[in-house]
Scaffold this motif. Structure first.
Motif, PDB file in Angstrom:
ATOM      1  N   ASP A  76       0.881  -1.161   0.000  1.00 42.71           N
ATOM      2  CA  ASP A  76       0.000   0.000   0.000  1.00 42.71           C
ATOM      3  C   ASP A  76       0.927   1.222   0.000  1.00 42.71           C
ATOM      4  OD1 ASP A  76      -1.762   2.042   0.552  1.00 42.71           O
ATOM      5  OD2 ASP A  76      -2.785   0.980   2.157  1.00 42.71           O
ATOM      6  N   GLY A  77       1.126   1.819  -1.177  1.00 46.76           N
ATOM      7  CA  GLY A  77       2.055   2.938  -1.305  1.00 46.76           C
ATOM      8  C   GLY A  77       1.333   4.273  -1.356  1.00 46.76           C
ATOM      9  N   VAL A  78       2.033   5.318  -0.957  1.00 46.07           N
ATOM     10  CA  VAL A  78       1.504   6.675  -1.016  1.00 46.07           C
ATOM     11  C   VAL A  78       2.102   7.357  -2.249  1.00 46.07           C
ATOM     12  CG1 VAL A  78       1.393   8.928   0.139  1.00 46.07           C
ATOM     13  CG2 VAL A  78       1.281   6.820   1.488  1.00 46.07           C
ATOM     14  N   VAL A  79       1.246   7.887  -3.104  1.00 39.99           N
ATOM     15  CA  VAL A  79       1.704   8.577  -4.305  1.00 39.99           C
ATOM     16  C   VAL A  79       2.353   9.899  -3.887  1.00 39.99           C
ATOM     17  CG1 VAL A  79       0.995   9.671  -6.473  1.00 39.99           C
ATOM     18  CG2 VAL A  79      -0.090   7.523  -5.730  1.00 39.99           C
ATOM     19  N   LEU A  80       3.598  10.093  -4.333  1.00 40.97           N
ATOM     20  CA  LEU A  80       4.306  11.337  -4.066  1.00 40.97           C
ATOM     21  C   LEU A  80       4.274  12.266  -5.272  1.00 40.97           C
ATOM     22  CD1 LEU A  80       7.472   9.877  -2.313  1.00 40.97           C
ATOM     23  CD2 LEU A  80       5.413  10.819  -1.232  1.00 40.97           C
ATOM     24  N   GLY A 111      -0.380  12.169  -2.221  1.00 44.09           N
ATOM     25  CA  GLY A 111      -1.097  11.898  -0.975  1.00 44.09           C
ATOM     26  C   GLY A 111      -2.106  10.781  -1.084  1.00 44.09           C
ATOM     27  N   THR A 112      -2.463  10.378  -2.293  1.00 39.55           N
ATOM     28  CA  THR A 112      -3.397   9.259  -2.439  1.00 39.55           C
ATOM     29  C   THR A 112      -2.622   7.949  -2.300  1.00 39.55           C
ATOM     30  OG1 THR A 112      -3.174   9.267  -4.853  1.00 39.55           O
ATOM     31  CG2 THR A 112      -4.970  10.568  -3.909  1.00 39.55           C
ATOM     32  N   ARG A 113      -3.343   6.872  -2.074  1.00 37.69           N
ATOM     33  CA  ARG A 113      -2.707   5.563  -1.890  1.00 37.69           C
ATOM     34  C   ARG A 113      -3.058   4.658  -3.056  1.00 37.69           C
ATOM     35  NH1 ARG A 113      -5.897   4.321   2.488  1.00 37.69           N
ATOM     36  NH2 ARG A 113      -5.156   2.199   2.367  1.00 37.69           N
ATOM     37  N   ALA A 114      -2.063   3.831  -3.458  1.00 35.93           N
ATOM     38  CA  ALA A 114      -2.271   2.907  -4.565  1.00 35.93           C
ATOM     39  C   ALA A 114      -1.495   1.620  -4.278  1.00 35.93           C
ATOM     40  CB  ALA A 114      -1.802   3.530  -5.868  1.00 35.93           C
ATOM     41  N   TYR A 115      -1.892   0.548  -4.945  1.00 35.11           N
ATOM     42  CA  TYR A 115      -1.220  -0.742  -4.758  1.00 35.11           C
ATOM     43  C   TYR A 115       0.051  -0.809  -5.588  1.00 35.11           C
ATOM     44  CZ  TYR A 115      -5.326  -2.209  -2.253  1.00 35.11           C
ATOM     45  OH  TYR A 115      -6.336  -2.302  -1.336  1.00 35.11           O
TER      46      TYR A 115
END
Length: 159
Positions: A76-80, A111-115
């Motif tokens: 679960d990564g945070v988009v930078l 700030g959004t999260r993506a797989y």
């Protein structure tokens, strides 16, 4: 003898679940509102307690005897930063990584999260759909995981 060689591959179902607890040979996952225990496929890299964390999304399948097996994992990564060539994400175990977008990825901004995943052909890191509250809603490359296992004869290696 494994259950996959006895059945038509078309009968195989790959589902997603969210990791709750991790042990070296198995993990506890939440799938469809139920806590279940699933073993790791033998080819899943070790040490598993360092590679899999609570909150990770996993792909799993069940043998005909009902034994659940974890095949794959997404972080679960945070988009930078969304760039034209790659997406920069932050993930606790890996820090900042550059990932190629999968078809399910839709730019949503910092700030959004993506797989986030590693290991599929074509890039060191891949970013798929947005992280979701329910594993059933996850938009990740289950078909690519199935294809990877099928083309490389990995289904036969699942004990």
């Amino acid at each position: 003898m494994n259950d996959f060689t006895e059945h038509d591959p078309a009968d195989r179902v790959i589902r997603c679940a969210v990791v709750i607890r991790v042990r070296e040979d198995e993990c506890e996952v939440l799938r469809d509102g139920r806590l279940i225990t699933a073993r790791f496929a033998s080819m899943f890299p070790a040490p598993r307690t360092e590679r899999v964390q609570p909150g990770n999304l996993v792909a799993m399948t069940a043998a005909s005897d009902g034994t659940e097996t974890v095949l794959w994992r997404w972080y679960d990564g945070v988009v930078l930063e969304d760039g034209p060539e790659a997406i920069r994400l932050w993930e606790p175990a890996h820090g900042e990584v550059l990932a190629q977008a999968r078809p399910a990825y839709v730019p949503r901004g910092p700030g959004t999260r993506a797989y986030l995943s590693a290991g599929l052909l074509g890039a060191d890191w891949w970013v798929a759909g947005p992280a979701t509250a329910n594993a059933r809603d996850a938009d990740v490359e289950l078909d690519e995981v199935d294809k990877l296992f099928t083309e490389n004869g990995l289904w036969d290696a699942i004990e």
